[in-house]
Design an enzyme around this catalytic site. Structure first.
Site, PDB file in Angstrom:
ATOM      1  NE  ARG A 286      -1.686   1.822   3.520  1.00 21.97           N
ATOM      2  CZ  ARG A 286      -1.749   1.814   4.862  1.00 21.97           C
ATOM      3  NH1 ARG A 286      -2.671   1.133   5.486  1.00 21.97           N
ATOM      4  NH2 ARG A 286      -0.867   2.491   5.585  1.00 21.97           N
ATOM      5  CG  HIS A 290      -6.853   3.378   6.124  1.00 21.83           C
ATOM      6  ND1 HIS A 290      -7.026   2.067   5.769  1.00 21.83           N
ATOM      7  CD2 HIS A 290      -8.098   3.877   6.349  1.00 21.83           C
ATOM      8  CE1 HIS A 290      -8.314   1.777   5.789  1.00 21.83           C
ATOM      9  NE2 HIS A 290      -8.977   2.858   6.131  1.00 21.83           N
ATOM     10  CE1 TYR A 298       0.968   2.793   8.690  1.00 25.40           C
ATOM     11  CE2 TYR A 298       0.110   4.805   9.672  1.00 25.40           C
ATOM     12  CZ  TYR A 298       0.016   3.798   8.729  1.00 25.40           C
ATOM     13  OH  TYR A 298      -1.025   3.791   7.833  1.00 25.40           O
TER      14      TYR A 298
END
Ligand code: TPP
Length: 401
Positions: A286, A290, A298
């Protein structure tokens, strides 16, 4: 033996690194351990795709990426209502998988599968209008992101959840088609995080037992929000779970469109033969947070660098140019055409009006006559039960007398 299916691994590279949690000065962070300097593998030759089909998939991937770039800009211009979700780095997985579907097959996309929606026939304009909650969008401005589908024409089931619920829903679609005398392929996706849910198990198990044509693409993109896969499951490869359900498991490099297509095509063919589900694990990354609000601080930076070198579009472009399936001039024209198409769609989407306030209370819940669910594949064939007369008394009936 029913559970002895071997895992097919189509990858030409097996990255060997892992993410570990470390605590330093009271702060928790993630670091990568392992080899990150391996050369980028070649694209695997497809067993099935023609030159023209490869170029078409490449075009869908470009459109997928350009549309998401446009959406990011629209968000920054304050045009988007809500968030924006991206499939950056996952375009081969979305586009090449959906490309294996036929018109009569079904798709249930997740938030990162906007490329699949394009392939299944939604114009980029619809997707952009949807994010801007415009009156002309598929949900007429009632939803401001990805919860839309088209059960009439395109056979696309609206995403109802990111976390597994689409699996039993699509198994039900395949069951419905079978009751109408037809085996079809039904394709949906699940994340590495989402596959830890109970409904993943229930849905896949049901589809396996009923031999329903589910093509389940497990998008192993290494992060479930901020949780790395190392903290999500204890197996090396998620595809190894498939034999536990009695279904074949395939591993593909999710950044290689040919591998994704070949695995999806074989799974769809199997589905149409009525042989049951297939689980395809697509390994990739990814490449954003998100959603647009998440800067992905992170994620160790070197992980992004590793996967940036494996960009699905750049790799496929290089492959097509080297194979002379595209000349540099044809490539430029194709990129320009995608740009023009996207720009026209973006302009039309921005120019489209917001819904009228007086319509706000309509079109949210089903109203009388708002839609009819028609049989698609033929009349339902109900097995005739033999009249066996009075049912036999069970033991329970004896005990409880
Ligand atoms: C029941 C429920 N809980 C939480 C969420 C919020 N949520 C949406 S996606 C997601 C993480 C999904 O991770 P993964 O399945 O790995 O997919 P990825 O985002 O990496 O593509 C979460 C927690 C949700 N949509 N539904």
């Amino acid at each position: 033996m029913r559970n002895a299916q071997a895992i097919v691994d189509l990858r030409l590279e097996k990255p060997s690194f892992r993410v570990v949690e470390v605590v330093r000065d009271g702060e928790v962070r993630y670091e990568v351990r392992g080899k990150l300097d391996a050369p980028v593998p070649p694209i695997r030759e497809s067993k099935y795709l023609s030159k023209q089909q490869c170029v078409e998939i490449y075009r869908w991937m470009l459109l997928n990426r350009r549309m998401e770039q446009a959406l990011e800009n629209l968000y920054k211009q304050g045009q988007v209502v809500g968030g924006v979700y991206f499939g950056l780095g996952q375009e081969a997985c979305s586009c090449a998988s959906a490309y294996a579907l036929r018109k009569e097959d079904w798709l249930a996309p997740m938030i990162r599968n906007q490329g699949s929606l394009l392939v299944k026939g939604f114009p980029a304009r619809d997707i952009m209008m949807q994010y801007m909650a415009r009156a002309g969008s598929p949900t007429k401005g009632r939803d401001a992101s990805s919860h839309f589908g088209d059960i009439k024409e395109r056979n696309v089931c609206a995403p109802i959840s990111m976390l597994g619920d689409l699996i039993p829903v699509l198994a039900g679609v395949a069951l419905g088609a079978r009751m109408q005398g037809r085996n079809i392929a039904v394709m949906t996706y699940i994340g590495d995080g989402g596959q830890s849910t109970g409904v993943f198990h229930e849905g896949l198990n049901f589809a396996a037992v009923q031999k329903l044509g589910l093509v389940l693409i497990v998008e192993n993109n290494l992060w479930a929000y901020s949780t790395p896969t190392e903290m999500q499951f204890a197996v090396e490869d998620l595809a190894t779970r498939a034999p536990g359900y009695g279904v074949p498991g395939v591993i593909v490099d999710g950044t290689d469109a040919c591998q994704v297509y070949d695995a999806a095509h074989e799974a769809c063919e199997r589905a149409r033969r009525g042989e049951g589900p297939t689980l395809i694990e697509a390994k990739m990354m990814r490449m954003k947070g998100h959603a647009i609000h998440d800067a992905a601080g992170y994620v160790p930076r070197e992980l992004f660098e590793f996967w940036r070198k494996r960009d699905p579009i750049a790799r496929f472009e290089k492959y097509l140019l080297e194979k002379k399936w595209l000349t540099p001039a044809e490539n430029k024209k194709l990129i320009d055409d995608v740009e023009k198409e996207l720009e026209a769609d973006r302009e039309a989407a921005v120019a489209s009006p917001m819904p009228k306030p007086e319509t706000a209370a309509t079109g949210v819940y089903c109203e009388e006559g708002c839609h009819e669910i028609k049989l698609k594949y033929g009349p339902v064939k109900v097995a005739q039960r033999k009249d066996e007369g009075k049912p036999k008394e069970s033991e329970a009936a004896v005990h409880l007398r």
